[in-house]
Design a protein around this motif. Sequence first.
Motif, PDB file in Angstrom:
ATOM      1  N   GLY A 263      33.864  42.253  42.220  1.00 56.65           N
ATOM      2  CA  GLY A 263      32.409  42.139  42.339  1.00 56.65           C
ATOM      3  C   GLY A 263      31.715  43.388  42.841  1.00 56.65           C
ATOM      4  N   ASP A 264      32.449  44.323  43.374  1.00 55.79           N
ATOM      5  CA  ASP A 264      31.803  45.488  43.987  1.00 55.79           C
ATOM      6  C   ASP A 264      32.386  46.799  43.436  1.00 55.79           C
ATOM      7  OD1 ASP A 264      30.605  47.365  45.631  1.00 55.79           O
ATOM      8  OD2 ASP A 264      31.420  46.587  47.510  1.00 55.79           O
ATOM      9  N   LEU A 265      33.635  47.103  43.745  1.00 54.99           N
ATOM     10  CA  LEU A 265      34.215  48.399  43.381  1.00 54.99           C
ATOM     11  C   LEU A 265      34.041  48.717  41.898  1.00 54.99           C
ATOM     12  CD1 LEU A 265      36.017  50.840  44.378  1.00 54.99           C
ATOM     13  CD2 LEU A 265      37.978  49.509  43.588  1.00 54.99           C
TER      14      LEU A 265
ATOM     15  N   ASN B 206      33.329  41.196  29.976  1.00 51.28           N
ATOM     16  CA  ASN B 206      32.844  42.506  30.412  1.00 51.28           C
ATOM     17  C   ASN B 206      33.223  42.820  31.848  1.00 51.28           C
ATOM     18  OD1 ASN B 206      31.604  43.279  27.997  1.00 51.28           O
ATOM     19  ND2 ASN B 206      29.998  41.787  28.415  1.00 51.28           N
ATOM     20  N   THR B 207      33.587  41.832  32.602  1.00 45.73           N
ATOM     21  CA  THR B 207      34.017  42.074  33.979  1.00 45.73           C
ATOM     22  C   THR B 207      35.529  41.948  34.026  1.00 45.73           C
ATOM     23  OG1 THR B 207      33.698  39.737  34.411  1.00 45.73           O
ATOM     24  CG2 THR B 207      31.905  41.221  35.026  1.00 45.73           C
TER      25      THR B 207
ATOM     26  N   ALA C 136      42.510  36.787  48.405  1.00 40.84           N
ATOM     27  CA  ALA C 136      41.870  36.366  47.146  1.00 40.84           C
ATOM     28  C   ALA C 136      40.366  36.578  47.237  1.00 40.84           C
ATOM     29  CB  ALA C 136      42.200  34.900  46.861  1.00 40.84           C
ATOM     30  N   ASN C 137      39.813  36.270  48.396  1.00 42.89           N
ATOM     31  CA  ASN C 137      38.372  36.448  48.590  1.00 42.89           C
ATOM     32  C   ASN C 137      37.979  37.927  48.540  1.00 42.89           C
ATOM     33  OD1 ASN C 137      35.725  35.342  49.289  1.00 42.89           O
ATOM     34  ND2 ASN C 137      36.017  36.422  51.241  1.00 42.89           N
ATOM     35  N   TYR C 138      38.743  38.788  49.231  1.00 43.84           N
ATOM     36  CA  TYR C 138      38.465  40.226  49.165  1.00 43.84           C
ATOM     37  C   TYR C 138      38.550  40.723  47.713  1.00 43.84           C
ATOM     38  CZ  TYR C 138      38.750  41.136  54.276  1.00 43.84           C
ATOM     39  OH  TYR C 138      38.528  41.181  55.623  1.00 43.84           O
TER      40      TYR C 138
END
Lengths: 241, 241, 241
Positions: free
Chosen positions: A34-36, A5-6, A25-27
């Motif tokens: 995880g955000d947008l 689902n993600t 990679a972290n961004y």
Amino acid sequence: MSNQNTPRSAAITLAAVRAVAPALANYTEAKIVGDLWQRPELSARDRGIVTLAALIARNQTIGIPHYTNLALDHGVQPSEISELVTHLAFYTGWSNAFSAIMAMEQVFAQRAIDVAELRAVSPALLPLDETAEAQRAARVDAQFGQAFPGMVQYTADLLFRDLWLRPGLAPRDRSLATVSALIAAGQVAQVPYHLNRAMDNGLTQAQAAEVVTHLAFYAGWPCAFSAMPVVKDVFEQRAAA
Amino acid sequence: MSNQNTPRSAAITLAAVRAVAPALANYTEAKIVGDLWQRPELSARDRGIVTLAALIARNQTIGIPHYTNLALDHGVQPSEISELVTHLAFYTGWSNAFSAIMAMEQVFAQRAIDVAELRAVSPALLPLDETAEAQRAARVDAQFGQAFPGMVQYTADLLFRDLWLRPGLAPRDRSLATVSALIAAGQVAQVPYHLNRAMDNGLTQAQAAEVVTHLAFYAGWPCAFSAMPVVKDVFEQRAAA
Amino acid sequence: MSNQNTPRSAAITLAAVRAVAPALANYTEAKIVGDLWQRPELSARDRGIVTLAALIARNQTIGIPHYTNLALDHGVQPSEISELVTHLAFYTGWSNAFSAIMAMEQVFAQRAIDVAELRAVSPALLPLDETAEAQRAARVDAQFGQAFPGMVQYTADLLFRDLWLRPGLAPRDRSLATVSALIAAGQVAQVPYHLNRAMDNGLTQAQAAEVVTHLAFYAGWPCAFSAMPVVKDVFEQRAAA
């Protein structure tokens, strides 16, 4: 829908990203996955269409397999992907569409998508709003008909009396893809007409603003900042009307 | 530094160039390797950053391995390359950065660059000029805050309070890369803000003019000619201030 | 000339296109192969040059082998292809030309085109119109000479006193390629100068209009619509002069 689902992490890609640019990679994981993509202003299905339109407009085949899978996971139908690429051939150039198809073909094969699932080549078309099309055609003909008779004819016959009426992709989604492609390619001169059309076709102002936000990541901040004054003008003119 | 002080000739590429366009191979050796890169107006280290920024902005992976090696040969550190790509993900779009990384990965592997040499993902940030950032944020918020709250928030939090403060690449070099990417992508509307920022960060007028000259070869003459009036305006306004 | 007089279908490509977007395969055959390329407003030889220029300007290597073969089939000489790529290195950026060459090399090898067939690297140049060049140089020098002395010098020495005078490609065809590249890359600011030059070099108004029409398919409708008002202005100013 797959069981994911993600947004999938593109395994090979993120390993390479970590080897060269671990901060990126972290961004990617913290801010994009995880955000947008979790923001409620635009559905994940719409984000799939916006992202594919941006990648096709920018001829960026590297992300096409991942985001085709993601769009399909989030409910875009194979027949809609097929129409999206066809639509964007006209709005981003034939080679952009062909390059995307080369990268999509493996996804269609892996998911065993049969060409029979796709829309017919020549389906019954949606009804045309003859009044609106007559106004559009008259305006373009007055401006360009004498100097560019071929363009005026193709635009009417191929685009507005054929492509836009194909039933395989809703007019609102065609507009969403068109506006996304224009912003992602930096072609802001064509945004007012197509954003108005998109909003007439059902795209809300909040969704349109979030398209710009989404594209900042996929097309770069400068494309978003060049689009914002133009998009804002359309918002204001519609509010004043 | 390797033992090569002049730009490496990309052996495979130049053989192909000679087979199809021998005149272009000749121009490359005489005018780019033998002339442009030797001009004193911009250091070879800076030219490495400018060229990589242009290639990433234009999604031209074919030159990335050669010019990554060249930049490293001329003193750009692996950690700076890593930060450069991360920075340009925001300014040229995520896929451009990912495509560049795919092409850089082999260079990092061949040179046995260890991820431990790269900057930490979350380092202590450089100090922020709160006054200047408050002015920038207020200006953008006044123009776009109501219509695009997500963009305004991301721009402040992710770009100006995070990315630009990462210590792995000097602010002057971030500006150099940003201006180069904007010019190479034809996004002149965003040049005035970033060129002023670059010159505030230490880029001289002569260096800025030479960036345009350098980019004429790597992004094409039309990009340079579209940038010149805009860059000249910035020069004149700063001289008048 | 090969024994194929109509555009070759790129077998692998169209199979993939049919698997993902059968409607697009149909449009390709009916509208591009069967219609656009048959229009009398522009010769197939000119369409070959226009299409290659668009693909090179947009860095779209996927179509280069097919359209290089097609251009050669329609009478563009290998030496002209070679000069075209060299010319476009200056007008679309070095990496665009190099990427095109990588894709063209196989075609030259398959057709056993020998480098001896290509033009000499340093041929005797065509005569220069010193008056026109002096006017051009004076205008650019007045505007940009102080701020960008390197650009002004390179533009005169490398472009207008060298590249444009190379005999391997007629000035009219250099102009046709330049205008096509500018429109295909969305660089309309540079169109007026080069379209006037093209028409001075023999491109007719009907041909120029058809270039825009042709490019709508290869670079997308938005590029054509952004070009039309600019091209129309040139037509009107020349008619009034």
